[in-house]
Design a protein around this motif. Sequence first.
Motif, PDB file in Angstrom:
ATOM      1  N   GLN A 169      40.616 -10.474  27.489  1.00  0.00           N
ATOM      2  CA  GLN A 169      39.499  -9.750  27.812  1.00  0.00           C
ATOM      3  C   GLN A 169      39.913  -8.263  28.101  1.00  0.00           C
ATOM      4  O   GLN A 169      40.722  -8.300  28.766  1.00  0.00           O
ATOM      5  CB  GLN A 169      38.803 -10.213  29.004  1.00  0.00           C
ATOM      6  N   ALA A 170      39.113  -7.226  27.661  1.00  0.00           N
ATOM      7  CA  ALA A 170      39.381  -5.821  27.999  1.00  0.00           C
ATOM      8  C   ALA A 170      38.110  -5.089  28.089  1.00  0.00           C
ATOM      9  O   ALA A 170      37.248  -5.513  27.500  1.00  0.00           O
ATOM     10  CB  ALA A 170      40.324  -5.313  26.719  1.00  0.00           C
ATOM     11  N   ALA A 171      38.205  -4.212  28.840  1.00  0.00           N
ATOM     12  CA  ALA A 171      37.004  -3.263  29.325  1.00  0.00           C
ATOM     13  C   ALA A 171      37.568  -2.000  28.704  1.00  0.00           C
ATOM     14  O   ALA A 171      38.684  -1.415  28.777  1.00  0.00           O
ATOM     15  CB  ALA A 171      36.748  -3.296  30.452  1.00  0.00           C
ATOM     16  N   VAL A 172      36.482  -1.343  27.883  1.00  0.00           N
ATOM     17  CA  VAL A 172      37.119   0.025  27.322  1.00  0.00           C
ATOM     18  C   VAL A 172      36.100   1.190  27.475  1.00  0.00           C
ATOM     19  O   VAL A 172      34.690   0.828  27.488  1.00  0.00           O
ATOM     20  CB  VAL A 172      37.178  -0.140  25.932  1.00  0.00           C
ATOM     21  N   ASN A 173      36.532   2.193  28.162  1.00  0.00           N
ATOM     22  CA  ASN A 173      35.570   3.396  28.341  1.00  0.00           C
ATOM     23  C   ASN A 173      35.779   4.233  27.209  1.00  0.00           C
ATOM     24  O   ASN A 173      36.739   4.743  26.845  1.00  0.00           O
ATOM     25  CB  ASN A 173      35.509   3.976  29.710  1.00  0.00           C
ATOM     26  N   VAL A 174      34.614   4.627  26.498  1.00  0.00           N
ATOM     27  CA  VAL A 174      34.591   5.352  25.271  1.00  0.00           C
ATOM     28  C   VAL A 174      34.158   6.512  25.324  1.00  0.00           C
ATOM     29  O   VAL A 174      32.872   6.739  25.911  1.00  0.00           O
ATOM     30  CB  VAL A 174      34.048   4.702  24.037  1.00  0.00           C
ATOM     31  N   GLY A 175      34.744   7.814  25.139  1.00  0.00           N
ATOM     32  CA  GLY A 175      34.124   9.259  25.154  1.00  0.00           C
ATOM     33  C   GLY A 175      34.036   9.667  23.937  1.00  0.00           C
ATOM     34  O   GLY A 175      34.819   9.423  22.996  1.00  0.00           O
ATOM     35  N   MET A 176      32.783  10.001  23.559  1.00  0.00           N
ATOM     36  CA  MET A 176      32.716  10.541  22.188  1.00  0.00           C
ATOM     37  C   MET A 176      31.651  11.961  22.442  1.00  0.00           C
ATOM     38  O   MET A 176      31.351  12.437  23.375  1.00  0.00           O
ATOM     39  CB  MET A 176      31.365   9.635  21.497  1.00  0.00           C
ATOM     40  N   GLU A 177      31.884  12.628  21.290  1.00  0.00           N
ATOM     41  CA  GLU A 177      31.470  14.079  21.245  1.00  0.00           C
ATOM     42  C   GLU A 177      30.720  14.217  19.933  1.00  0.00           C
ATOM     43  O   GLU A 177      31.173  13.574  18.959  1.00  0.00           O
ATOM     44  CB  GLU A 177      32.441  15.105  21.446  1.00  0.00           C
ATOM     45  N   GLU A 178      29.443  15.118  19.904  1.00  0.00           N
ATOM     46  CA  GLU A 178      28.858  15.071  18.622  1.00  0.00           C
ATOM     47  C   GLU A 178      29.528  16.021  17.714  1.00  0.00           C
ATOM     48  O   GLU A 178      30.247  16.994  18.190  1.00  0.00           O
ATOM     49  CB  GLU A 178      27.528  15.825  19.270  1.00  0.00           C
ATOM     50  N   TYR A 179      29.578  15.755  16.620  1.00  0.00           N
ATOM     51  CA  TYR A 179      30.281  16.493  15.644  1.00  0.00           C
ATOM     52  C   TYR A 179      29.202  17.414  14.631  1.00  0.00           C
ATOM     53  O   TYR A 179      28.545  16.488  13.823  1.00  0.00           O
ATOM     54  CB  TYR A 179      31.072  15.723  14.989  1.00  0.00           C
ATOM     55  N   VAL A 180      29.095  18.504  14.598  1.00  0.00           N
ATOM     56  CA  VAL A 180      28.259  19.112  13.734  1.00  0.00           C
ATOM     57  C   VAL A 180      29.098  19.909  12.393  1.00  0.00           C
ATOM     58  O   VAL A 180      30.016  20.706  12.789  1.00  0.00           O
ATOM     59  CB  VAL A 180      27.536  20.269  14.398  1.00  0.00           C
ATOM     60  N   LYS A 181      28.614  19.404  11.214  1.00  0.00           N
ATOM     61  CA  LYS A 181      29.395  19.955  10.070  1.00  0.00           C
ATOM     62  C   LYS A 181      28.828  21.288   9.900  1.00  0.00           C
ATOM     63  O   LYS A 181      27.598  21.810   9.929  1.00  0.00           O
ATOM     64  CB  LYS A 181      29.094  19.163   8.889  1.00  0.00           C
ATOM     65  N   GLU A 182      29.818  22.501   9.594  1.00  0.00           N
ATOM     66  CA  GLU A 182      29.329  23.554   9.400  1.00  0.00           C
ATOM     67  C   GLU A 182      28.637  23.732   7.876  1.00  0.00           C
ATOM     68  O   GLU A 182      28.844  22.966   7.110  1.00  0.00           O
ATOM     69  CB  GLU A 182      30.558  24.556   9.197  1.00  0.00           C
ATOM     70  N   ALA A 183      27.518  24.522   8.100  1.00  0.00           N
ATOM     71  CA  ALA A 183      26.685  24.615   6.937  1.00  0.00           C
ATOM     72  C   ALA A 183      27.486  25.651   5.948  1.00  0.00           C
ATOM     73  O   ALA A 183      28.210  26.638   6.222  1.00  0.00           O
ATOM     74  CB  ALA A 183      25.465  25.532   7.093  1.00  0.00           C
ATOM     75  N   LYS A 184      27.470  25.171   4.510  1.00  0.00           N
ATOM     76  CA  LYS A 184      28.219  25.668   3.653  1.00  0.00           C
ATOM     77  C   LYS A 184      27.306  27.091   3.001  1.00  0.00           C
ATOM     78  O   LYS A 184      25.792  27.066   3.125  1.00  0.00           O
ATOM     79  CB  LYS A 184      28.024  25.045   2.145  1.00  0.00           C
ATOM     80  N   PRO A 185      27.903  28.116   2.966  1.00  0.00           N
ATOM     81  CA  PRO A 185      27.211  29.473   2.780  1.00  0.00           C
ATOM     82  C   PRO A 185      26.468  29.360   1.478  1.00  0.00           C
ATOM     83  O   PRO A 185      27.115  28.791   0.525  1.00  0.00           O
ATOM     84  CB  PRO A 185      28.273  30.448   2.705  1.00  0.00           C
ATOM     85  N   SER A 186      25.533  29.888   1.181  1.00  0.00           N
ATOM     86  CA  SER A 186      24.738  29.833  -0.144  1.00  0.00           C
ATOM     87  C   SER A 186      24.832  30.760  -0.872  1.00  0.00           C
ATOM     88  O   SER A 186      25.250  31.791  -0.304  1.00  0.00           O
ATOM     89  CB  SER A 186      23.186  29.962   0.352  1.00  0.00           C
ATOM     90  N   GLY A 187      24.819  30.591  -2.274  1.00  0.00           N
ATOM     91  CA  GLY A 187      25.101  31.752  -3.270  1.00  0.00           C
ATOM     92  C   GLY A 187      26.345  31.842  -3.555  1.00  0.00           C
ATOM     93  O   GLY A 187      27.330  31.663  -4.189  1.00  0.00           O
TER      94      GLY A 187
END
Length: 95
Positions: A77-95
């Motif tokens: 048996q194990a208990a795990v505390n998980v920390g997560m962070e949102e990840y935003v992909k950078e928008a590709k420049p148009s053109g």
Amino acid sequence: MKEFLGPGLEKITFSIFLSVDLGISPEIELGKLRKLRDSGVVCDFVLGSQPVTTNSWIITSLSEDHRVKDNKGQTVQAAVNVGMEEYVKEAKPSG
């Protein structure tokens, strides 16, 4: 002078209880979580059947508490505390 640039990235922490009594191997599942954290895998965070946000997430931290071990030293048996962070992909420049 401060300028509001938006709410910033979401961060979340939660706990998971892993047990052989639930039909899984805590050591195998912990290994998977460590690999996701250490390799910076970007993935969706889904609760139930719905994504939490439209953005992806990365695991930033794990805190493990190996509560019960068997007579061979395997984690039962194990208990795990998980920390997560949102990840935003950078928008590709148009053109």
